[in-house]
Design a protein around this motif. Sequence first.
Motif, PDB file in Angstrom:
ATOM      1  N   TYR A 203       0.857  -1.316  -0.076  1.00 49.39           N
ATOM      2  CA  TYR A 203      -0.060   0.052   0.021  1.00 49.39           C
ATOM      3  C   TYR A 203       0.778   1.490  -0.144  1.00 49.39           C
ATOM      4  O   TYR A 203       1.748   1.465   0.881  1.00 49.39           O
ATOM      5  N   VAL A 204       0.801   2.084  -1.208  1.00 53.22           N
ATOM      6  CA  VAL A 204       1.584   3.497  -0.924  1.00 53.22           C
ATOM      7  C   VAL A 204       0.674   4.373  -0.952  1.00 53.22           C
ATOM      8  O   VAL A 204      -0.444   4.641  -1.408  1.00 53.22           O
ATOM      9  N   LEU A 205       1.363   5.450  -0.234  1.00 52.58           N
ATOM     10  CA  LEU A 205       0.642   6.726   0.307  1.00 52.58           C
ATOM     11  C   LEU A 205       1.043   7.910  -0.616  1.00 52.58           C
ATOM     12  O   LEU A 205       2.315   8.087  -0.389  1.00 52.58           O
ATOM     13  N   GLY A 206       0.126   8.579  -1.232  1.00 48.81           N
ATOM     14  CA  GLY A 206       0.683   9.682  -2.009  1.00 48.81           C
ATOM     15  C   GLY A 206       0.590  10.882  -1.214  1.00 48.81           C
ATOM     16  O   GLY A 206      -0.671  11.565  -0.934  1.00 48.81           O
ATOM     17  N   GLU A 207       1.454  11.688  -0.751  1.00 49.71           N
ATOM     18  CA  GLU A 207       1.584  12.835  -0.114  1.00 49.71           C
ATOM     19  C   GLU A 207       0.861  13.911  -0.679  1.00 49.71           C
ATOM     20  O   GLU A 207       0.045  14.641  -0.290  1.00 49.71           O
ATOM     21  N   LEU A 208       1.331  14.037  -1.960  1.00 50.50           N
ATOM     22  CA  LEU A 208       0.740  15.215  -2.921  1.00 50.50           C
ATOM     23  C   LEU A 208      -0.544  15.029  -3.217  1.00 50.50           C
ATOM     24  O   LEU A 208      -1.453  15.968  -3.330  1.00 50.50           O
ATOM     25  N   SER A 209      -1.028  13.947  -3.746  1.00 45.19           N
ATOM     26  CA  SER A 209      -2.160  13.638  -4.178  1.00 45.19           C
ATOM     27  C   SER A 209      -3.323  13.168  -3.159  1.00 45.19           C
ATOM     28  O   SER A 209      -4.522  13.224  -3.623  1.00 45.19           O
ATOM     29  N   SER A 210      -3.054  12.936  -2.124  1.00 40.94           N
ATOM     30  CA  SER A 210      -3.741  12.571  -0.774  1.00 40.94           C
ATOM     31  C   SER A 210      -4.666  11.291  -1.318  1.00 40.94           C
ATOM     32  O   SER A 210      -5.815  11.266  -1.153  1.00 40.94           O
ATOM     33  N   GLN A 211      -3.771  10.041  -1.733  1.00 44.29           N
ATOM     34  CA  GLN A 211      -4.280   8.997  -2.110  1.00 44.29           C
ATOM     35  C   GLN A 211      -3.620   7.790  -1.497  1.00 44.29           C
ATOM     36  O   GLN A 211      -2.553   7.867  -1.207  1.00 44.29           O
ATOM     37  N   THR A 228      -6.817   2.910  -6.672  1.00 44.11           N
ATOM     38  CA  THR A 228      -6.339   3.917  -5.764  1.00 44.11           C
ATOM     39  C   THR A 228      -7.785   4.620  -5.394  1.00 44.11           C
ATOM     40  O   THR A 228      -8.802   4.606  -6.114  1.00 44.11           O
ATOM     41  N   GLN A 229      -7.796   5.221  -4.279  1.00 45.65           N
ATOM     42  CA  GLN A 229      -8.670   6.088  -3.722  1.00 45.65           C
ATOM     43  C   GLN A 229      -8.204   7.157  -3.001  1.00 45.65           C
ATOM     44  O   GLN A 229      -6.789   7.120  -2.441  1.00 45.65           O
ATOM     45  N   SER A 230      -9.207   8.207  -2.444  1.00 50.95           N
ATOM     46  CA  SER A 230      -8.451   9.138  -1.783  1.00 50.95           C
ATOM     47  C   SER A 230      -8.753   8.988  -0.391  1.00 50.95           C
ATOM     48  O   SER A 230      -9.219   8.117   0.166  1.00 50.95           O
ATOM     49  N   THR A 231      -7.631   9.827   0.278  1.00 50.66           N
ATOM     50  CA  THR A 231      -7.762   9.649   1.886  1.00 50.66           C
ATOM     51  C   THR A 231      -8.268  10.793   2.565  1.00 50.66           C
ATOM     52  O   THR A 231      -8.463  10.768   3.837  1.00 50.66           O
ATOM     53  N   ILE A 232      -9.007  11.768   1.771  1.00 52.94           N
ATOM     54  CA  ILE A 232      -9.820  12.608   2.461  1.00 52.94           C
ATOM     55  C   ILE A 232     -10.985  12.889   1.649  1.00 52.94           C
ATOM     56  O   ILE A 232     -11.270  12.389   0.688  1.00 52.94           O
ATOM     57  N   PRO A 233     -12.159  13.643   2.330  1.00 54.59           N
ATOM     58  CA  PRO A 233     -13.410  13.535   1.696  1.00 54.59           C
ATOM     59  C   PRO A 233     -13.361  14.278   0.366  1.00 54.59           C
ATOM     60  O   PRO A 233     -12.502  15.347   0.107  1.00 54.59           O
TER      61      PRO A 233
END
Length: 343
Positions: A203-211, A228-233
């Motif tokens: 599982y990779v976390l995208g800092e800039l994309s919030s994904q 891929t999915q978002s980590t924020i609303p």
Amino acid sequence: MKQTVLLGGYTRKGGQGIYSAHFDDETGTLTTPQPYFTALGSPTYLAISQRQVMYAIDGDGDQGGIAAIDMSGVHPRLINTALKPGSSPAHVSLDEQRQLVFASNYHAGRLNVYKIGADGAITETDEVQHDGRGPRPEQESSHVHFASLTPDKRLVAIDLGNDRIYTYDVTDDGKLNHEQWLQLPAGYGPRHIQFHHQRSIAYVLGELSSQISVLRYQDDGTFQLLNTQSTIPADWTAHNGAAAIRLSADNRFLYVSNRGYNSIAVYAVSDDGLTLTLIQQISSEGDFPRDFNLDLTEKYVLLVNQNTSNGTLYQRNAQTGILTLSQKEIVTPEAVNVNFLAQ
């Protein structure tokens, strides 16, 4: 169980570096963190070996690198430092089997490898320079943000600047070879990666994309992007940067911190590891949360907020994965990294 908490952090605005605290998981109480080792410049990340030697990020004037600290005595003792001109690394990790230390330098876009000697001291053995850039303002050049071992003992390196995930073969004497990479979507801005504990999934976390993305890790050391999915609303339009990622030992729940939205996102992980379902967003109770970690029993989670210098403790339901606020406003000066150790 009595546990020790070690916090790494900055020394820019009153923080003294590495702090320690005591945690009692039976009562869920954490003591106020106290300075533990204050002789380093902004030791933001720590890696502690089985021999009770800590490898910490260090900065001294116009030099940066890694410091080795003996923790086995009554008081911590500096063994040696490996510094070179330029900024400090962003992350440090260990290879216990080959006795190596890996440092990821964000500003310089490079990886440095160190061999651990019999006394715990480190000597540099290799340096790899990345290049490339991405479309976002933060991606003007390579930015290596994280490096750690894969399940089959290769090295995976995450480059926020050029949107790549690299894998390297590692020799016993600390050389990196056979570079391969996965090119992520432009502007993804990857930061950290977490491997499934039983399956060839990461599982990779995208800092800039919030994904957050699910990857398949393959036998040849390459990755395949699956979903891929978002980590924020979807309605959050202010700035956000995803920060840290942790997976429970039973592989059932994944946790992600968000800076800006100031929260921990909790995901249920499917049995095959391929599907993440968002089940909770809980406030960090402070500003700009960086790292967090599950305690050794995984009944609690401790998070640190960089800008407000406060920590937040949550109780964790092992069956549902849900977090419940337990303690807040814990004084954690400029802390950005959380480590639990057995006492």
